[in-house]
Design an enzyme around this catalytic site. Structure first.
Site, PDB file in Angstrom:
ATOM      1  N   LYS A  99       0.807  -1.234   0.000  1.00 51.36           N
ATOM      2  CA  LYS A  99       0.000   0.000   0.000  1.00 51.36           C
ATOM      3  C   LYS A  99       0.832   1.273   0.000  1.00 51.36           C
ATOM      4  O   LYS A  99       0.406   2.299  -0.513  1.00 51.36           O
ATOM      5  CB  LYS A  99      -0.964  -0.002   1.192  1.00 51.36           C
ATOM      6  CG  LYS A  99      -0.284   0.081   2.535  1.00 51.36           C
ATOM      7  CD  LYS A  99      -1.276  -0.111   3.676  1.00 51.36           C
ATOM      8  CE  LYS A  99      -0.584  -0.013   5.018  1.00 51.36           C
ATOM      9  NZ  LYS A  99      -1.332  -0.648   6.096  1.00 51.36           N
ATOM     10  N   ARG A 153      -8.894  -1.128  16.810  1.00 51.98           N
ATOM     11  CA  ARG A 153      -9.134  -0.835  15.403  1.00 51.98           C
ATOM     12  C   ARG A 153     -10.007  -1.988  14.919  1.00 51.98           C
ATOM     13  O   ARG A 153     -11.010  -2.278  15.565  1.00 51.98           O
ATOM     14  CB  ARG A 153      -7.818  -0.665  14.629  1.00 51.98           C
ATOM     15  CG  ARG A 153      -7.998   0.217  13.382  1.00 51.98           C
ATOM     16  CD  ARG A 153      -6.723   0.437  12.590  1.00 51.98           C
ATOM     17  NE  ARG A 153      -6.355  -0.690  11.766  1.00 51.98           N
ATOM     18  CZ  ARG A 153      -5.353  -0.670  10.874  1.00 51.98           C
ATOM     19  NH1 ARG A 153      -4.629   0.422  10.723  1.00 51.98           N
ATOM     20  NH2 ARG A 153      -5.065  -1.729  10.156  1.00 51.98           N
TER      21      ARG A 153
HETATM   22  C1  LIG Z   1      -0.517  -1.423   6.763  1.00 57.08           C
HETATM   23  C2  LIG Z   1      -0.852  -2.723   7.357  1.00 57.08           C
HETATM   24  C3  LIG Z   1       0.145  -3.688   7.553  1.00 57.08           C
HETATM   25  C4  LIG Z   1       1.613  -3.428   7.252  1.00 57.08           C
HETATM   26  O1  LIG Z   1       2.167  -2.660   8.262  1.00 57.08           O
HETATM   27  P1  LIG Z   1       3.756  -2.394   8.350  1.00 57.08           P
HETATM   28  O2  LIG Z   1       3.936  -1.787   9.676  1.00 57.08           O
HETATM   29  O3  LIG Z   1       4.110  -1.509   7.222  1.00 57.08           O
HETATM   30  O4  LIG Z   1       4.423  -3.722   8.256  1.00 57.08           O
HETATM   31  C5  LIG Z   1      -0.239  -4.919   8.050  1.00 57.08           C
HETATM   32  N1  LIG Z   1      -1.523  -5.183   8.366  1.00 57.08           N
HETATM   33  C6  LIG Z   1      -2.512  -4.281   8.186  1.00 57.08           C
HETATM   34  C7  LIG Z   1      -3.901  -4.644   8.537  1.00 57.08           C
HETATM   35  C8  LIG Z   1      -2.207  -3.016   7.697  1.00 57.08           C
HETATM   36  O5  LIG Z   1      -3.185  -2.111   7.551  1.00 57.08           O
END
Ligand SMILES: *Cc1c(COP(=O)(O)O)cnc(C)c1O
Length: 367
Positions: free
Chosen positions: A45, A138
């Site tokens: 993302k 969340r």
């Molecule tokens: C963005 C996201 C991740 C990745 O997080 P990082 O800290 O960049 O590894 C993993 N799980 C969910 C649900 C996310 O929204």
């Protein structure tokens, strides 16, 4: 060094993606995780699932990609890997999700029912990972009995598969991962398996903030997946914000052109009001005569707090929507108006740069 520019005129700001450095991060992260029984879902993302970058992840042997937006999953269509939507899906995007995604993280039965319907319509299958909220408030079920009831319903649906369980922490409340919480997840998985008769394939124990716990040997038996963005792309674990040995943190660099260069005082003069967030700004007095550069780069294109000038002598003073103010008095090089300044992008800054229509991209293919 071989650089491939995007197919449009060389304009600034632009971001350079160092693909060889990203390529070198992957085996390091894979070894750290796989030696402990953890499979990686690489999260795309932050770079808008740009296929030039995603290809490096896929070529590095990562077989699962995750993104929070279905539009981004669509960008990954050419890659023959398992694609996860890692934000709870919108009911209104169920059709597109089923078309471009193979799995998703879910916490609402109504959404799962919409996915089931779409699967039947499109003649496709979709894998459901149910989220448990273990304290970050969340996404996810806080009522674990309800989660088990939903799991039973999912297991009985003819077109979707109950694939696993997941948890996400340290994104809203910054609650930390620990062995106790992940043991709770693993035990919940056993209860789900007992209640449904389904063997869960994926127990997803978090994001880059779980990496530190993993390195301390704190991930319990049963947890077998992490969804990793920051640690793969920036070589950074997110519990103590340390860089992982041997990784590169300079995959993303932005270039901004200097549009004004003048000696100015470090303190403003006049009556000081509040900024757009209602906060009163503060200033450091570095003297009456400092060399100040304004770059044509703004908060639309980057995030000042997660950006570092490549020249260690430069100081980021702040940014407005379209202006970046730098103090370059102690810079290592001499600059003129029209020159470019390079800045290393961190997580949020990279995200902004890739979603800004004003930022051109180029890629270093080989060193
Ligand atoms: C963005 C996201 C991740 C990745 O997080 P990082 O800290 O960049 O590894 C993993 N799980 C969910 C649900 C996310 O929204």
């Amino acid at each position: 060094m071989k650089i491939v520019p995007e197919n449009r005129p060389a304009t600034y700001p632009s971001v350079t993606v160092n693909l060889p450095h990203l390529r070198k991060n992957i085996p390091i992260l894979r070894e750290l995780c796989e030696s402990r029984g953890i499979q990686i879902t690489a999260v795309t993302k932050v770079f808008e699932a740009d296929p030039m970058i995603a290809r490096v992840l896929v070529e590095g042997g990562l077989t699962r990609l995750g993104d929070s937006r279905v539009d981004n999953l669509e960008r990954l269509a050419e890659f023959n890997v398992e694609k996860w939507l890692i934000r709870p899906p919108m009911i209104s995007e169920a059709a597109k999700l089923v078309k471009y995604g193979d799995a998703s993280l879910n916490s609402e039965l109504a959404v799962i029912e919409a996915i089931e319907k779409e699967c039947e319509k499109q003649g496709r299958r979709h894998k459901i990972i149910l989220m448990a909220d273990l304290g970050d408030i969340r996404e996810g079920y806080v009522d674990y009995d309800e989660l088990i009831e939903v799991a039973k319903k999912v297991a009985s649906m003819p077109h979707v598969d109950l694939y696993g369980l997941g948890v996400n922490l340290t994104c809203f409340s910054f609650v930390q991962y620990d062995t106790e919480k992940l043991t709770q997840l693993a035990e919940l998985a056993k209860r789900v398996e007992a209640a449904t008769g389904v063997k869960l394939q994926v127990i997803s124990g978090g994001n880059s903030a779980t990496v530190d716990l993993m390195l301390r040997g704190g991930i319990p038996e049963g947890v077998n997946n992490l969804r990793l963005g920051e640690s793969v792309l920036f070589g950074k674990e997110r519990a103590r914000y340390t860089f992982l040995p041997g990784t590169y943190n300079d995959v993303f660099t932005i270039h901004a052109e200097i549009v004004e260069l003048k000696e100015k005082p470090s303190l403003p003069w006049g009556d000081i009001g509040v900024d757009s967030y209602g906060r009163t700004p503060t200033f450091v007095d570095r003297g009456p005569k400092r060399l100040k550069a304004i770059c044509a780069l703004g908060r639309q294109d980057f995030d000042a707090e997660t950006t570092t000038p490549c020249d260690p002598g430069m100081i980021i003073l702040g940014a407005s929507s379209d202006h970046l103010m730098l103090d370059i008095t102690d810079a290592e090089k001499t600059y003129r108006v029209g020159d470019c300044i390079d800045l290393r992008l961190g997580y949020f800054s990279t995200m902004r740069a890739f979603t800004s229509a004003y930022v051109r991209r180029e890629y270093i293919l080989e060193e």
